[in-house]
Design a protein around this motif. Structure first.
Motif, PDB file in Angstrom:
ATOM      1  N   ASP A   1       0.861  -1.176   0.000  1.00 43.25           N
ATOM      2  CA  ASP A   1       0.000   0.000   0.000  1.00 43.25           C
ATOM      3  C   ASP A   1       0.897   1.225   0.000  1.00 43.25           C
ATOM      4  O   ASP A   1       1.443   1.607   1.031  1.00 43.25           O
ATOM      5  CB  ASP A   1      -0.909  -0.010   1.230  1.00 43.25           C
ATOM      6  N   THR A   2       1.076   1.828  -1.166  1.00 41.08           N
ATOM      7  CA  THR A   2       2.013   2.949  -1.279  1.00 41.08           C
ATOM      8  C   THR A   2       1.552   4.177  -0.509  1.00 41.08           C
ATOM      9  O   THR A   2       2.342   5.090  -0.285  1.00 41.08           O
ATOM     10  CB  THR A   2       2.221   3.316  -2.753  1.00 41.08           C
ATOM     11  N   ALA A   3       0.285   4.201  -0.105  1.00 34.25           N
ATOM     12  CA  ALA A   3      -0.200   5.356   0.653  1.00 34.25           C
ATOM     13  C   ALA A   3       0.205   5.281   2.119  1.00 34.25           C
ATOM     14  O   ALA A   3       0.330   6.313   2.783  1.00 34.25           O
ATOM     15  CB  ALA A   3      -1.719   5.443   0.539  1.00 34.25           C
ATOM     16  N   THR A   4       0.428   4.061   2.620  1.00 34.97           N
ATOM     17  CA  THR A   4       0.707   3.908   4.050  1.00 34.97           C
ATOM     18  C   THR A   4       2.002   3.181   4.348  1.00 34.97           C
ATOM     19  O   THR A   4       2.485   3.227   5.479  1.00 34.97           O
ATOM     20  CB  THR A   4      -0.442   3.146   4.740  1.00 34.97           C
ATOM     21  N   ASP A   5       2.582   2.491   3.374  1.00 35.51           N
ATOM     22  CA  ASP A   5       3.730   1.624   3.643  1.00 35.51           C
ATOM     23  C   ASP A   5       5.069   2.229   3.252  1.00 35.51           C
ATOM     24  O   ASP A   5       6.044   1.533   3.082  1.00 35.51           O
ATOM     25  CB  ASP A   5       3.569   0.288   2.897  1.00 35.51           C
TER      26      ASP A   5
END
Length: 231
Positions: free
Chosen positions: A108-112
């Motif tokens: 998850d590029t938004a959170t990871d």
């Protein structure tokens, strides 16, 4: 019961052999790790008796793990499972077939992205390190390796100023590729035309002033040239 156990063991070995293709040793002898009635150590040997009374031994190696529980209700339980140290070079020939792994976690590029400083010290066993790496294949050997995501695309930039009219500054760096599609050159912020206003070779950019109208131009003192590239 012994016959059933032997058949089960042989079936498991057949399944593992089919799954790993060329992973196992295919010639020569492999000695028994131990010759006891039950595996007493991790990845030990299990002794069985076939229907003619011949003693045989089942064991694992090269990426397969054997665990033995000597104290369950009803007898001894030995379990084969995937996972373990590779002791030999391992190749899986997927020619003409699909080789796939389902169930991998999607990043998850938004959170990871909280950790971006990946290192090459992480291991499958300890999961140390941070950030992301990308699996790549070495075409020379077929070996699977990993590369830091930050090193997957290398980029560079340099600037140089002309010291006199008509004198081109040196535009050189060992990482400049000899590919026009990967190199961009600017004069005082205006982009020059590849293979017309400049040429590229491995590690160097050569300016080519002059030319015929409307592509004629000249180098003047204090002109600032900027080179950007990716590899």
């Amino acid at each position: 019961m012994k016959n059933n156990f032997l058949k089960l063991g042989l079936a498991l070995i057949a399944v593992m052999t089919f799954s790993l293709g060329n992973a196992q040793q295919t010639t020569g002898d492999v000695g028994a790790g131990e010759k006891v009635g039950q595996s007493s150590v991790l990845n030990g040997t299990i002794r069985v008796i076939d229907n003619k009374g011949t003693k045989k031994y089942l064991q694992v190696q090269n990426g397969i793990t054997l665990l033995t529980d000597a104290t369950p209700d009803g007898g001894i339980v030995s379990t084969w499972q995937l996972g373990g140290a590779l002791t030999d070079d391992t190749y899986i020939d997927a020619s003409g077939a699909i080789f796939a792994i389902d169930g991998l976690e999607l990043v998850d590029t938004a959170t990871d992205l909280a950790s971006t400083d990946a290192t090459d010290g992480s291991t499958a066993a300890t999961a140390t390190g941070s950030g992301w790496t990308v699996l790549v294949r070495d075409e020379a050997t077929g070996e699977t390796k990993k590369i830091l995501a930050t090193n997957l695309v290398a980029a560079g930039q340099l600037t140089a100023t002309a010291t006199a009219d008509g004198t081109a500054p040196a535009l050189a760096d060992g990482s400049i590729p000899a590919v026009y599609q990967k190199v961009w050159v600017y004069r005082n912020g205006a982009k020059l035309v590849a293979n017309l206003d400049y040429t590229v070779a491995a590690g160097v950019v050569t300016l080519v002033p002059g030319g015929a109208a409307p592509n004629d131009w000249a180098i003047y003192a204090d002109d600032v040239f900027e080179v950007q590239w990716v590899n």
